[in-house]
Design an enzyme around this catalytic site. Sequence first.
Site, PDB file in Angstrom:
ATOM      1  N   LYS A  32     -10.429 -35.882   0.199  1.00 30.19           N
ATOM      2  CA  LYS A  32      -9.013 -35.687  -0.126  1.00 30.19           C
ATOM      3  C   LYS A  32      -8.798 -35.595  -1.636  1.00 30.19           C
ATOM      4  CE  LYS A  32      -6.834 -36.254   3.976  1.00 30.19           C
ATOM      5  NZ  LYS A  32      -5.746 -35.397   4.498  1.00 30.19           N
ATOM      6  N   ARG A  33      -9.868 -35.389  -2.380  1.00 31.29           N
ATOM      7  CA  ARG A  33      -9.826 -35.420  -3.839  1.00 31.29           C
ATOM      8  C   ARG A  33      -9.200 -36.728  -4.318  1.00 31.29           C
ATOM      9  NH1 ARG A  33      -7.977 -30.198  -6.937  1.00 31.29           N
ATOM     10  NH2 ARG A  33      -5.967 -30.716  -6.013  1.00 31.29           N
ATOM     11  N   ALA A  70      -6.153 -36.511  -7.206  1.00 26.69           N
ATOM     12  CA  ALA A  70      -5.253 -35.360  -7.124  1.00 26.69           C
ATOM     13  C   ALA A  70      -3.809 -35.758  -6.872  1.00 26.69           C
ATOM     14  CB  ALA A  70      -5.725 -34.409  -6.029  1.00 26.69           C
ATOM     15  N   LEU A  74      -0.195 -35.458  -0.164  1.00 26.02           N
ATOM     16  CA  LEU A  74       0.911 -34.624   0.299  1.00 26.02           C
ATOM     17  C   LEU A  74       0.897 -34.426   1.814  1.00 26.02           C
ATOM     18  CD1 LEU A  74       0.959 -31.928  -2.523  1.00 26.02           C
ATOM     19  CD2 LEU A  74       2.472 -33.899  -2.249  1.00 26.02           C
ATOM     20  N   GLU A 122      -0.471 -40.479 -13.262  1.00 22.87           N
ATOM     21  CA  GLU A 122       0.268 -41.737 -13.347  1.00 22.87           C
ATOM     22  C   GLU A 122      -0.679 -42.923 -13.228  1.00 22.87           C
ATOM     23  OE1 GLU A 122       4.680 -40.784 -11.665  1.00 22.87           O
ATOM     24  OE2 GLU A 122       3.065 -40.685 -10.167  1.00 22.87           O
ATOM     25  N   GLU A 142       4.645 -31.337 -10.105  1.00 13.74           N
ATOM     26  CA  GLU A 142       5.759 -31.701  -9.224  1.00 13.74           C
ATOM     27  C   GLU A 142       6.815 -30.604  -9.123  1.00 13.74           C
ATOM     28  OE1 GLU A 142       3.725 -35.516  -9.912  1.00 13.74           O
ATOM     29  OE2 GLU A 142       4.158 -33.752 -11.126  1.00 13.74           O
ATOM     30  N   ARG A 145       6.007 -28.136  -6.533  1.00 16.46           N
ATOM     31  CA  ARG A 145       5.915 -28.709  -5.188  1.00 16.46           C
ATOM     32  C   ARG A 145       7.288 -29.103  -4.640  1.00 16.46           C
ATOM     33  NH1 ARG A 145       1.208 -27.170  -5.758  1.00 16.46           N
ATOM     34  NH2 ARG A 145      -0.636 -28.503  -5.999  1.00 16.46           N
TER      35      ARG A 145
END
Length: 268
Positions: A32-33, A70, A74, A122, A142, A145
């Site tokens: 999932k990175r 990553a 999501l 972050e 962001e 997305r």
Amino acid sequence: MTKTIDISSYTNLDLAPQDDGVWVVTLNRPKKRNALDIDTIEELVDFFSLAPRAGVKAVVLAGAGDHFCAGLDLIEHHDEDRSPADFMHVCLRWHEAFNKMEYGGVPVIAALQGAVVGGGLELASSAHVRVMDQTCYFALPEGQRGLFTGGGATIRVADLVGKSRMIDMMLTGRVYQGQEAVDLGLAQYIVEGSSFDKAMELARAAAQNLPLTNFAICSAISHMQNMSAMDAAYAEAVVAGVVNTQPDARSRLAAFADKSAARVRPNS
């Protein structure tokens, strides 16, 4: 007061304590990175809550595989279809985890490679020192997305690169890498080889410091940055009064006085 960290209770974090008090904490979702789902966040909260009381002298924070992190998972976010209130509480847990890293008093050295994107940035910005390799790149996608940062970027990333650059990153998807990323403050070190090896070197050096001194460096400075100048000056004096008179420092001061301690020299 001393706590024990049960390594077997962690699934998404791989924990590897070293003999010198350094712990390697690896995000372990490489397929999932190393995207951050809520279970990973909860494990980060748990570990960094215990670390200051469990004899952890320094932490190397790494990511398994080709990427550090990553960002927000999501797929989980899409599948959960959370309400605004639900996602607000998810964000508050992210803040809990990252605040415990920044303010916990244990040096955290991040070893960065590949994607350090969105929530991954972050997370990285919550570490005290960041080491990047030549594959590393930073972004806040962001805007593209349909999202907004929820894990402290408006605080920490803006502090590193400035408000205008952060807005640019979010609006345009701008990517930073290489020496430019270091010059902006996204990392303090860039290496040709392994960022992990350099991070371990730095963590082992930090682990040689007295724990109370490290606690002040890795907690008090961040707190003081949130204060007015007058309040920070007062707090600094109080912390210095405690740290600079600690009994464990006497032998180190004596070594300096009798000239047996190493002196600070220019880089060769």
